[in-house]
Scaffold this motif. Structure first.
Motif, mmCIF file in Angstrom:
data_model
loop_
_atom_site.group_PDB
_atom_site.id
_atom_site.type_symbol
_atom_site.label_atom_id
_atom_site.label_comp_id
_atom_site.label_asym_id
_atom_site.label_seq_id
_atom_site.Cartn_x
_atom_site.Cartn_y
_atom_site.Cartn_z
ATOM 1 N N ALA A 143 94.884 118.830 79.312
ATOM 2 C CA ALA A 143 93.476 119.208 79.109
ATOM 3 C C ALA A 143 92.689 118.150 78.356
ATOM 4 C CB ALA A 143 93.434 120.515 78.324
ATOM 5 N N LYS A 144 91.417 118.019 78.718
ATOM 6 C CA LYS A 144 90.497 117.215 77.911
ATOM 7 C C LYS A 144 90.155 118.033 76.673
ATOM 8 C CE LYS A 144 87.832 114.081 80.738
ATOM 9 N NZ LYS A 144 87.007 114.150 81.907
ATOM 10 N N PRO A 145 90.472 117.525 75.478
ATOM 11 C CA PRO A 145 90.279 118.351 74.278
ATOM 12 C C PRO A 145 88.841 118.273 73.757
ATOM 13 C CG PRO A 145 91.362 116.309 73.689
ATOM 14 C CD PRO A 145 91.122 116.248 75.168
ATOM 15 N N ARG A 146 87.889 118.590 74.629
ATOM 16 C CA ARG A 146 86.472 118.523 74.217
ATOM 17 C C ARG A 146 85.795 119.835 74.565
ATOM 18 N NH1 ARG A 146 83.695 113.104 76.042
ATOM 19 N NH2 ARG A 146 81.975 114.270 75.101
ATOM 20 N N PHE A 147 85.102 120.386 73.552
ATOM 21 C CA PHE A 147 84.495 121.705 73.737
ATOM 22 C C PHE A 147 83.073 121.760 73.203
ATOM 23 C CE2 PHE A 147 89.061 122.375 73.855
ATOM 24 C CZ PHE A 147 89.182 123.107 75.025
ATOM 25 N N GLU A 148 82.348 120.634 73.354
ATOM 26 C CA GLU A 148 80.929 120.672 72.945
ATOM 27 C C GLU A 148 80.157 121.582 73.899
ATOM 28 O OE1 GLU A 148 82.456 117.832 73.807
ATOM 29 O OE2 GLU A 148 82.514 116.537 72.029
ATOM 30 N N LYS A 166 92.968 127.194 78.639
ATOM 31 C CA LYS A 166 94.145 127.685 77.923
ATOM 32 C C LYS A 166 94.265 127.010 76.549
ATOM 33 C CE LYS A 166 96.315 130.608 80.749
ATOM 34 N NZ LYS A 166 96.521 132.024 80.373
ATOM 35 N N LEU A 167 93.845 125.734 76.472
ATOM 36 C CA LEU A 167 93.863 125.047 75.178
ATOM 37 C C LEU A 167 92.863 125.703 74.223
ATOM 38 C CD1 LEU A 167 94.725 122.739 73.287
ATOM 39 C CD2 LEU A 167 92.993 121.284 74.408
ATOM 40 N N SER A 270 95.758 121.484 69.266
ATOM 41 C CA SER A 270 95.330 122.890 69.237
ATOM 42 C C SER A 270 94.978 123.359 67.827
ATOM 43 C CB SER A 270 96.410 123.796 69.839
ATOM 44 O OG SER A 270 97.597 123.719 69.077
ATOM 45 N N THR A 271 95.330 122.568 66.808
ATOM 46 C CA THR A 271 94.958 122.965 65.447
ATOM 47 C C THR A 271 93.958 121.984 64.835
ATOM 48 O OG1 THR A 271 96.930 121.833 64.631
ATOM 49 C CG2 THR A 271 97.116 124.212 64.960
ATOM 50 N N LEU A 275 88.005 120.677 66.887
ATOM 51 C CA LEU A 275 88.205 121.345 68.178
ATOM 52 C C LEU A 275 88.103 122.865 68.001
ATOM 53 C CD1 LEU A 275 90.847 120.448 70.855
ATOM 54 C CD2 LEU A 275 90.562 122.798 70.144
ATOM 55 N N VAL A 276 88.783 123.379 66.982
ATOM 56 C CA VAL A 276 88.768 124.828 66.745
ATOM 57 C C VAL A 276 87.332 125.291 66.495
ATOM 58 C CG1 VAL A 276 89.543 126.674 65.198
ATOM 59 C CG2 VAL A 276 91.131 124.843 65.833
#
Ligand SMILES: NC(=O)c1ccc[n+]([C@@H]2O[C@H](COP(=O)([O-])OP(=O)(O)OC[C@H]3O[C@@H](n4cnc5c(N)ncnc54)[C@H](OP(=O)(O)O)[C@@H]3O)[C@@H](O)[C@H]2O)c1
Length: 292
Positions: A143-148, A166-167, A270-271, A275-276
């Protein structure tokens, strides 16, 4: 008092096997799915192994946030809840939106379980010690760990967008465990590994679901998918059943249970606090507990 357990997407695949595992362990299980006929068939299978009380089917389309809210209201009205297994998950070959106008991978794999969990915290607290199990996937690694924003930058590749959702859910799960520490509500993620189910049979056959780089290696990627998803759903349900019931987890929280049904270290990203925080902000914005 009944030990009530809810399994979403519990009328087929890994969810049905999880529901059967919980029923065999003495829980009164409610399974959620869209199709009442499938629900009736699932109840027959669960009844055959249930040791205590009758299982229940509730119809809801978990791709709809209003359906999730209505389901939560109904479940909450029934009183204390010992176990919530958020098993629903889906991978889509083509980009699509839900009835709420939200990208479907993110909605089904993360927002739906997020919203249901938040709305059921009171009944879970009332039943403490109780457990929440969120079903994860090894696809988080891609997964691309970006959630903007709800959609990541770049093109749509079903497998990676599924893994990203899922991430988001894994990050939420581990954060929730901290938030609920000392409340008696334990929170776990469970990675089923893989199994031959509708989801994997329906989506893992087309190179379109992976990024262009991986498409170049498609024969190898396809073989890897086939190998990892060839087993039975009954085996893939073990991590969820273990997370929901095993006495060795009493008093513990914030663990990822791996495909071998034992705790494994979660992916470091994931921590990650940024990101969280991005995941929580997006979740609250897109899936308010009460609609605007
Ligand atoms: N299979 C694998 O290899 C694998 C690997 C890693 C992780 N997982 C995860 O494990 C979980 C279960 O996967 P699975 O392979 O068992 O999936 P599946 O075969 O697609 O699951 C089928 C179940 O999902 C229900 N369902 C699907 N969409 C729904 C919706 N919108 N609302 C309500 N119910 C819905 C179906 O009921 P209706 O048709 O009646 O709606 C049925 O009960 C998912 O979270 C998945 O991401 C699976």
């Amino acid at each position: 008092m009944d030990r009530r357990a809810v399994v979403t997407a519990g009328t087929g695949g890994i969810g049905l096997e999880t529901a059967m595992g919980l029923a065999a362990a003495g829980y009164t299980v409610t399974v959620v799915g869209r199709d009442p006929q499938r629900g009736a068939h699932a109840l027959e299978r669960i009844k055959a192994v249930a040791t205590e009380t009758e299982p229940v089917f509730l119809a809801a389309d978990l791709a709809s946030l209003d359906n999730v809210r209505a389901l939560a209201a109904r479940l909450a009205a029934e009183g204390p809840l010992k176990v919530l297994v958020n098993n629903v998950g889906a991978m889509f070959a083509d980009r699509r939106q839900t009835v709420d106008g939200i990208e479907a991978s993110f909605a089904v794999n993360h927002l739906s379980p997020y919203l249901l969990t938040e709305l059921l915290l009171e009944p879970l607290r009332a039943a403490a010690p109780s457990r929440i199990v969120n079903v994860s996937s090894g696809a988080v690694r891609t997964a691309k760990p970006r959630f903007e924003a709800v959609e990541p930058p770049g093109g749509y590749y079903g497998f990676h967008w599924y893994g990203r959702a899922k991430l988001a859910n894994l990050a939420y799960t581990l954060d929730l465990a901290e938030r609920l520490r000392d409340t008696g509500v334990s929170v776990f993620a469970a990675d089923p590994g893989g199994a031959a189910t509708e989801m994997t049979n329906g989506t893992l056959r087309s190179p379109e679901i992976v990024s262009p780089g991986l498409r170049l290696l498609w024969p190898l990627v396809r073989r890897t998918f086939e190998r990892s998803t060839s087993g039975p759903a009954s085996v893939a349900a073990r991590p969820s059943v273990f997370a929901a019931t095993d006495a060795s987890l009493d008093g513990r929280t914030g663990l990822l249970i791996g495909p071998q049904a034992r705790p494994v270290p979660p992916l470091r990203k994931s921590t990650d606090r940024h990101l969280v925080d991005d995941v929580l902000r997006l979740s609250r914005q897109l899936a308010p507990l009460t609609p605007a």
